[in-house]
Design a protein around this motif. Sequence first.
Motif, PDB file in Angstrom:
ATOM      1  N   MET A 119      -3.475   2.340   5.554  1.00  0.00           N
ATOM      2  CA  MET A 119      -3.334   1.985   4.139  1.00  0.00           C
ATOM      3  C   MET A 119      -3.769   3.142   3.236  1.00  0.00           C
ATOM      4  N   PHE A 120      -4.895   3.785   3.613  1.00  0.00           N
ATOM      5  CA  PHE A 120      -5.398   4.888   2.794  1.00  0.00           C
ATOM      6  C   PHE A 120      -4.430   6.073   2.811  1.00  0.00           C
ATOM      7  N   LYS A 121      -3.810   6.307   3.987  1.00  0.00           N
ATOM      8  CA  LYS A 121      -2.846   7.402   4.074  1.00  0.00           C
ATOM      9  C   LYS A 121      -1.643   7.136   3.186  1.00  0.00           C
ATOM     10  N   LYS A 122      -1.213   5.872   3.185  1.00  0.00           N
ATOM     11  CA  LYS A 122      -0.057   5.506   2.357  1.00  0.00           C
ATOM     12  C   LYS A 122      -0.364   5.683   0.869  1.00  0.00           C
ATOM     13  N   ILE A 123      -1.572   5.261   0.472  1.00  0.00           N
ATOM     14  CA  ILE A 123      -1.986   5.419  -0.935  1.00  0.00           C
ATOM     15  C   ILE A 123      -2.037   6.898  -1.300  1.00  0.00           C
ATOM     16  N   THR A 125       2.790  12.419  -4.246  1.00  0.00           N
ATOM     17  CA  THR A 125       4.185  12.582  -4.675  1.00  0.00           C
ATOM     18  C   THR A 125       4.438  12.130  -6.116  1.00  0.00           C
ATOM     19  N   LYS A 126       3.776  11.053  -6.527  1.00  0.00           N
ATOM     20  CA  LYS A 126       4.064  10.493  -7.843  1.00  0.00           C
ATOM     21  C   LYS A 126       2.988  10.787  -8.900  1.00  0.00           C
ATOM     22  N   TYR A 127       1.743  10.875  -8.459  1.00  0.00           N
ATOM     23  CA  TYR A 127       0.632  11.082  -9.396  1.00  0.00           C
ATOM     24  C   TYR A 127      -0.279  12.195  -8.884  1.00  0.00           C
ATOM     25  N   PRO A 128       0.193  13.422  -8.904  1.00  0.00           N
ATOM     26  CA  PRO A 128      -0.586  14.532  -8.323  1.00  0.00           C
ATOM     27  C   PRO A 128      -1.943  14.748  -8.993  1.00  0.00           C
ATOM     28  N   LEU A 129      -2.023  14.510 -10.300  1.00  0.00           N
ATOM     29  CA  LEU A 129      -3.294  14.712 -10.996  1.00  0.00           C
ATOM     30  C   LEU A 129      -4.342  13.715 -10.506  1.00  0.00           C
ATOM     31  N   ILE A 130      -3.951  12.450 -10.386  1.00  0.00           N
ATOM     32  CA  ILE A 130      -4.884  11.418  -9.905  1.00  0.00           C
ATOM     33  C   ILE A 130      -5.320  11.728  -8.478  1.00  0.00           C
TER      34      ILE A 130
END
Length: 581
Positions: free
Chosen positions: A1-5, A11-16
Amino acid sequence: MFKKINQTLITKYPLIWNLKFIWILLTVLVFNLIAFINGFLFFTKKSQLQETGLYEVFFNSGIAIYYLLIGVIIGVIWLYFYIKNNRFKSNYPTSRNYLFKEFLAVFFIIFLMFYVPNSFKTGLKFRVSNYMSEEQYLKDIDIINRTQGFTLQPNFGYDNYSKNLSVPAFDSLVLEKETRELYEKNKREYLRKNPTYSYDAFLDPYFRNPEFETLLRDYFPERFSYSKINFNQTYQPLKKNNSSTDSFQEEMDYPTTAAVDSTYAVVDSAAVSLNSAGKPDVYYNLASLYNYSFLVFNNPKDSTLNHQFYDEQWIALLQKNDRKVIENLLNNYTDLLKKQEIGYQFKHKNWIDYLPQYPYYFIDHKLNYIDPYQTVDKKLNDYINQSSLNKVYENIEFSKYSSTWLEHIQYYLLIALVITVLIITFRFSSFKVWLISLIGAGILAILGSVFGISIDASIGYTQFTPYIILFVFYIAFIVITLIGLRSKKYKVLTGVNLNWFVATNIFIGIVMLSFYTDLREEMLYEANKHMNIYEFRQTNKELLMLQEFAKIFLYINPILYLISFYFIINLYKKWQAMPEE
């Protein structure tokens, strides 16, 4: 789950992802929650309510050290993962908005970490506020307000200056006309001797003027003569001795167990100054319960129960002279002392017996305050620990009606801003430039002190020297940075000055406001040098306005800095594009 997050964030939120924002945010929120629970559980016994620094226990008891250590560990772990990846230094295309969001996110995380003391205090306040219902609190402070004057403590005023209502027992003896006549006479005499000074205006109502008490004193020739001790305290009566020697006996303020009512110490007559008539040069004691005027607690739910209301109730109670009603009031007060487990003692005589008698209620005694740290065998005198009872209800009042979630927030914001700038300048510039900036700042501080001492030695001391040196340095940082960016040379020197400029920007607004305040103070004080400088600062309207604005500016300053930093980011992007040396 952590890897998926993690994959989704990359890919979508590089800053976060780069900031590890979700994990650090959850960690810091839990950290604050633990502090809140710790504060809630800290209050365990009634005696804690008597402590003066109850709500400052986080810093005063060493609790802060443990939280600091844990906070440092959390911060170091977070920074390790955060700093590992730096797209800006890797010349990866990065927009100004992206970098500004990064700055805001770091600032927000650091601020939450520094908010922990407020979370602790909020938990403690929440627990204390539920210690007593609001209805019970309002009943108790009503008893305290009505009884306070009967405690006869020396730290409250029993002088004419504290009175704000008419007292027929005294005021019928002195006319307003004769009070004003004496005032005018004193005023003329004072201005004749001090023509450049001003004289206090005649107070309304007239019995608040010192001339009133001077005239009132003459109506009591039968009173014993009393030597004045200190303003706002009781007086020591000087009584004629029955012995053949011409000496006086001085009644002690603190009666002993052997003789509570009259303990005397012989005073040599030589110690008492005599006037031209050969009589002691002393004052008549007019300290009376009638002159008592002090509101301990304001009622937050009923504005009619104000200072004037309690004064009127107080004077009516004294004039009615119903000792039974007064005694019931005193019993209610001692019930509060018992309920809050606060010490008091009436071993030698009852509390009611200490109170002055009708009609004038002159005060010849005060009940002793006994230090709570003294052992029981030392508590020989009758006493009321009235200050501890007041402190209990002050702490309860604070927990119920004073907000603390924004308390000291301006300082937490400032500290968070400083640490954020340290982190971001490390992110935006090379390690070499950042380290030189850090060490160089210390060297500049030493040089600034040397320049200041040299200037003061050559042209004389002036309070404006530190401001001038700082402004010169600040302008130099800007000029060197702009020249470097324009010429695209001396990248290290330009980067160091850019970092210094960014760091100085945090404080420059505060310093400029302080400089203007000091400048205006010096200009305004030139025309009012007959006043004490500290008194002048507290009375001049313009300076008071500037002081209030300075407090407000501490809240505004972080916002102004965030706005300015949005435009400064472009300077870092230009510096990054400069060729390496």
